[in-house]
Enzyme design. Structure first.
Site, PDB file in Angstrom:
ATOM      1  N   LYS A  64       8.281  19.685   7.607  1.00 27.55           N
ATOM      2  CA  LYS A  64       8.861  20.021   8.901  1.00 27.55           C
ATOM      3  C   LYS A  64       9.525  18.810   9.559  1.00 27.55           C
ATOM      4  O   LYS A  64      10.005  18.908  10.689  1.00 27.55           O
ATOM      5  CB  LYS A  64       7.799  20.642   9.802  1.00 27.55           C
ATOM      6  N   ARG A  98       8.212  38.309  12.893  1.00 31.71           N
ATOM      7  CA  ARG A  98       7.247  37.243  12.689  1.00 31.71           C
ATOM      8  C   ARG A  98       7.713  36.025  13.465  1.00 31.71           C
ATOM      9  O   ARG A  98       8.880  35.944  13.859  1.00 31.71           O
ATOM     10  CB  ARG A  98       7.086  36.904  11.213  1.00 31.71           C
ATOM     11  N   ASN A 118       8.032  31.777  13.517  1.00 37.60           N
ATOM     12  CA  ASN A 118       8.021  30.569  12.704  1.00 37.60           C
ATOM     13  C   ASN A 118       8.235  29.411  13.678  1.00 37.60           C
ATOM     14  O   ASN A 118       8.710  29.614  14.783  1.00 37.60           O
ATOM     15  CB  ASN A 118       9.139  30.643  11.666  1.00 37.60           C
TER      16      ASN A 118
END
Ligand code: FES
Lengths: 346, 321
Positions: free
Chosen positions: A317, A223, A225
Site C-alpha cells: 500500500k 465492498r 477498499n
C-alpha cells in the site's frame, strides 16, 4: 435535504476538507480491530439514512469540486477515458443507470424526462441541460460513458464478460489509487489483479470472479477498499507519480494529522442490462487523520489496525515511509477500550 | 441471495399455440410498468404454483431486447419431464398472475464479433430470436441456420424469414435436409463468432467441427440448459439448518431445499452457472451429478454437488446448507 457544495481543490493548495457534519458519514473501512483481505462483498441495497450507502450513487458536498478536478485531469490526459469499440452499448447502459438513479434519489438536483427514445437531462449542480436520443451517440457531445462519467463521483470501469472472465474494456479513471487504465485496458480479471500480494494464495480472486460472473441484474453489490494518501489528492495515478510520490517525504510527526488521509474506495458492482457488462464504480472518499480521530471509535481502531498490519501490506500500500510515525501518532487516540463491531461511529 | 428472491409480478397477457408442441407466453408487469431491459440470449425463471408444488423453470426470452412493455417465451411440451412444461401448456391462461425473475444472460453475444453465426435446433431457436433483433439494431452481420424435424415444427420460421430475409435458412429433417457444418464453418470471415443452442448432440457436433477447423475456443459459444431430471425420491440432511428433507420424484434437490425455507443460491437452475454449488459434508451412496459445472476431479472427490440438477441414490447425503 439540500447539499452545500464546497469550492475546494485536490491539488496545488489542497483546500479539500470535510465539514463536521460530513465526517460521521465517511465510509470507515474497518469493521474490526484487525485488517485482512477478504472478499467482503455485500448487497448494495439502501442502508442507513445519511450514510454513503443510502443511495445507488452517493452525492455529497464534494460533488462539484470532484467533477472540476476530473475535467482538469481529462484536459491534461484524454487517455484517462477510453472505451474499446464494442463497449458503446455498455456506455449507454451506464448513462441510463446513473441518470435514472440520480433523478430518483435526488429529485431536487437531477431531473430526467424520457419521451420514448427522446431524453431530457437536467443536472442542476453542474448546470447541464441537454436533450439527446437514447442509443444514438451522435446526439451527445462525446461517448456516453464519458458524458455521464463527467457527472458522477468516483472512477468507473466497465467490464465486458466473455469466456468465463471479465475484461476491462472501458473506463473513465481520473482519481485512481496508483493504477492505470491505459495499462490495464483490455486485460482480464486476473491480469489486472496480478500485482496484489497474498490475495492470490488466499483464492480471493477466484471467488470474487465467480461471484461477479453470476452477478444478477437489479441486485448490485458493494465492498470497501482502502489505502492512505499524503495530501487530499484524488489523482494518484502512476503516470503522475513524480507529482505525488515525493509527498511521502513531507510527513512529520507535527503535520501527520493534516497530511495523511485515509482513502476509502466504495466499490460497487452492477450488471448492465443491454450489454451484459459489469459496471464497476470506484468512489473515493478522503479524510485527514485529524478528521478521522474526531470519532473516538475510529481513532482507537485505526491505531490497532495500523499497528498490526502485515509488513507485505504496509509495503504494497506504499506506506513504509511513514508507517512507524503514523502508528506512534495514532497511539495517543487508543485508550485501550474495546471497540464496537461494525464501521459506523458510536 | 439468489435471483429468484427478487421476483417480478406479471400477468399473462397472451398465450399463442405456435404448433402442436410449442406455445408462446407473453407477460406484462402487473402494474403496467416497464420490465427490465435485457440482452439477447437472456433467460428468465418462471415460477409455477402447481397444486402445492412450487416449480421454477428457466426459459429464454424471445422478445426484442428493445421492447420493455412485455416479455415473450416459448415452451415446448415435454410429457416425460417433471411437469413444468405440461403445467405451462395446460394451466396457464391469459389474465393469470405469475412471478418471474429478472433476466440473466449466460449466452450473450460477444460484442466484439464482426459477424454472428447462429445455429439452432428445435426449441433452441428462442434465444436467437432476441439476439437477431439485437444484432440487427447494432448493425452487425448475422446468419441463422435453423434445424427442425419438419416444416410444421419449425416454429417462427415464417416470421423470421419475413423479418430477416435471407439472413435465415431452415433445414427440415423430414425433407432430408441437414446443415453442412463443415461447409458452413469453413466459409466464415475472420472475426465470426458461432453460437449454438439445441440438443446435446448438435452442440457437440458444432463444437467439434469448429475445433477441428481451428476456430479459437473463445469464438464458439453454446447454451445448454438441462431440465432437472426426474428420478427416485431421496432424503438429504441439511447440516447447518439441522433438518432432513425429502426430494420428490419430480422435484429437484434445489426445489426441495427452497421448499424447506433454507437459503440457497441459484441462477440458471440448469447446471450451467455454478451459483448453487454446495459442499457435501457426508455421502454414502452415489451422486448423479448431471451438471455442466463441476469437473471430473471435483465429481470424483464427492465434495461438491449442484443441487439444481443433481440427484442421489444411497444411504446418506449430508449437505453444508
Ligand atoms: S443454479 Fe446454476 S448451476 Fe445450479
Amino acid at each position: 435535504m439540500t447539499i452545500q457544495f464546497k469550492d475546494e481543490s485536490f491539488r496545488g493548495d489542497f483546500t479539500y476538507a470535510n465539514s463536521p457534519s460530513n465526517i460521521p458519514r465517511f465510509p470507515f473501512p474497518f469493521p474490526e480491530d484487525e485488517y485482512m483481505y477478504s472478499t467482503n462483498i455485500e448487497p448494495h441495497h439502501a442502508a442507513r439514512v445519511g450514510s454513503p450507502f443510502e443511495n445507488a450513487f452517493d452525492v455529497d458536498e464534494h460533488y462539484v469540486a470532484e467533477m472540476k478536478d476530473r475535467a482538469l485531469v481529462l484536459a491534461d490526459d484524454p487517455g484517462r477515458c477510453q472505451a474499446l469499440p464494442h463497449m458503446e452499448t455498455a456506455g449507454w447502459d451506464f448513462l441510463e443507470l446513473v441518470m435514472v438513479s440520480k433523478a430518483r434519489d435526488y429529485p431536487d438536483l437531477f431531473k430526467l424526462t424520457m419521451d420514448g427514445g427522446h431524453w431530457h437531462w437536467i443536472n442542476k449542480p453542474l448546470q447541464i441541460d441537454d436533450t439527446f436520443t437514447f442509443g444514438d451517440s451522435s446526439t451527445l457531445p462525446c461517448h456516453p460513458m464519458e458524458y455521464i462519467g463527467r457527472q458522477v463521483q468516483g472512477d468507473h470501469a466497465i467490464l465486458d464478460q466473455r469466456d468465463g472472465n471479465l475484461w476491462m474494456d472501458a473506463g473513465i479513471i481520473t482519481a485512481q489509487a496508483d493504477w492505470s487504465l491505459d495499462f490495464d485496458i483490455g486485460m482480464n480479471f486476473f491480469e489486472w489483479h496480478a500485482p496484489v500480494p497474498l490475495a492470490h494464495e488466499l483464492g480471493v480472486f477466484q471467488r470474487a470472479l465467480k461471484f461477479l460472473l453470476t452477478l444478477p441484474q437489479g441486485q448490485p453489490s458493494r465492498r470497501l477498499n482502502w489505502t492512505l494518501t499524503v495530501n487530499p489528492r484524488l489523482d494518484t495515478s502512476p503516470e503522475n507519480y513524480p507529482k505525488w510520490g515525493p509527498d511521502k517525504l513531507t510527513v512529520t510527526p507535527e503535520n501527520i494529522g493534516e497530511k495523511v488521509h485515509l482513502r476509502v474506495e466504495l466499490q460497487t458492482f452492477w450488471r448492465l442490462p443491454r450489454s451484459n457488462a459489469i459496471l464497476f464504480p470506484i468512489r473515493t472518499y478522503l479524510m485527514a487523520m485529524n478528521e478521522v480521530v474526531t470519532q473516538p471509535k475510529w481513532g482507537r481502531r485505526l491505531h490497532r489496525v495500523m499497528r498490526d498490519l502485515r509488513p507485505e501490506l504496509v509495503n504494497y500500500k506504499g506506506l513504509s515511509r511513514y508507517h512507524p510515525i503514523l502508528v506512534e501518532w495514532l497511539s495517543q487516540f487508543d485508550d485501550g477500550a474495546p471497540t464496537s463491531p461494525g464501521i459506523f461511529p458510536d | 441471495m439468489s435471483a429468484s428472491d427478487h421476483l417480478i409480478p406479471v400477468v399473462v397477457s397472451n398465450v399463442v399455440e405456435v404448433n402442436p408442441i410449442i406455445k408462446r407466453f407473453e407477460f406484462r408487469h402487473v402494474n403496467g410498468d416497464e420490465l427490465p431491459a435485457f440482452s439477447g440470449g437472456a433467460h428468465i425463471v418462471v415460477e409455477m404454483l402447481d397444486d402445492g408444488t412450487k416449480r421454477k423453470n428457466p426459459y429464454s426470452l424471445m422478445s426484442s431486447p428493445f421492447e420493455r412493455d412485455q416479455y415473450a417465451i416459448s415452451v415446448r411440451r415435454d410429457d416425460t419431464g417433471r411437469g413444468g412444461s405440461k403445467f405451462m401448456h395446460e394451466q396457464v391462461q391469459p389474465g393469470m398472475q405469475m412471478k418471474i425473475s429478472a433476466p440473466v444472460n449466460l449466452f450473450a453475444l460477444d460484442l466484439r464479433a464482426r459477424k454472428h453465426l447462429m445455429i439452432a435446433g428445435g426449441i433452441g431457436i428462442t434465444p436467437f430470436i432476441a439476439q437477431m433483433a439485437q444484432a440487427d439494431k447494432l448493425g452487425v452481420p448475422f446468419e441463422l441456420h435453423y434445424a427442425a424435424r419438419s416444416v410444421s415444427q419449425a416454429a417462427y420460421m415464417d416470421s423470421l424469414a419475413d423479418r430477416f430475409g435471407d439472413h435465415v435458412s431452415c433445414y427440415c429433417d423430414d425433407q432430408g435436409e441437414g446443415i453442412d457444418l463443415e461447409m458452413l464453418l469453413s466459409n466464415q470471415p475472420l472475426g465470426t463468432h458461432v453460437y449454438v443452442c439445441g440438443p446435446k448432440g448438435m452442440i457437440e457436433r458444432v463444437v467439434e467441427t469448429a475445433t477441428n477447423l481451428g476456430w479459437p475456443a473463445a469464438h464458439v459459444h453454446f447454451e445448454h440448459f438441462l431440465a432437472p431430471p426426474v428420478g427416485e425420491p431421496f432424503d438429504v440432511h441439511l447440516a447447518k439448518a439441522g433438518i432432513d428433507i425429502t426430494v420428490g420424484a419430480e422435484q429437484s434437490l434445489l426445489e426441495a431445499v427452497e421448499a424447506s425455507g433454507t437459503p440457497i443460491n441459484c441462477m440458471c437452475r440448469g447446471g450451467a452457472c455454478g451459483q448453487c454449488e454446495t459442499v457435501v459434508v457426508a455421502c454414502d451412496g452415489d451422486i448423479m451429478h448431471n451438471d455442466h459445472w463441476l469437473d471430473e476431479e471435483q465429481r470424483a472427490s464427492r465434495q461438491r454437488i449442484m443441487p439444481c440438477v443433481s440427484r442421489f441414490r444411497g444411504k446418506r447425503l449430508e449437505l453444508d446448507l
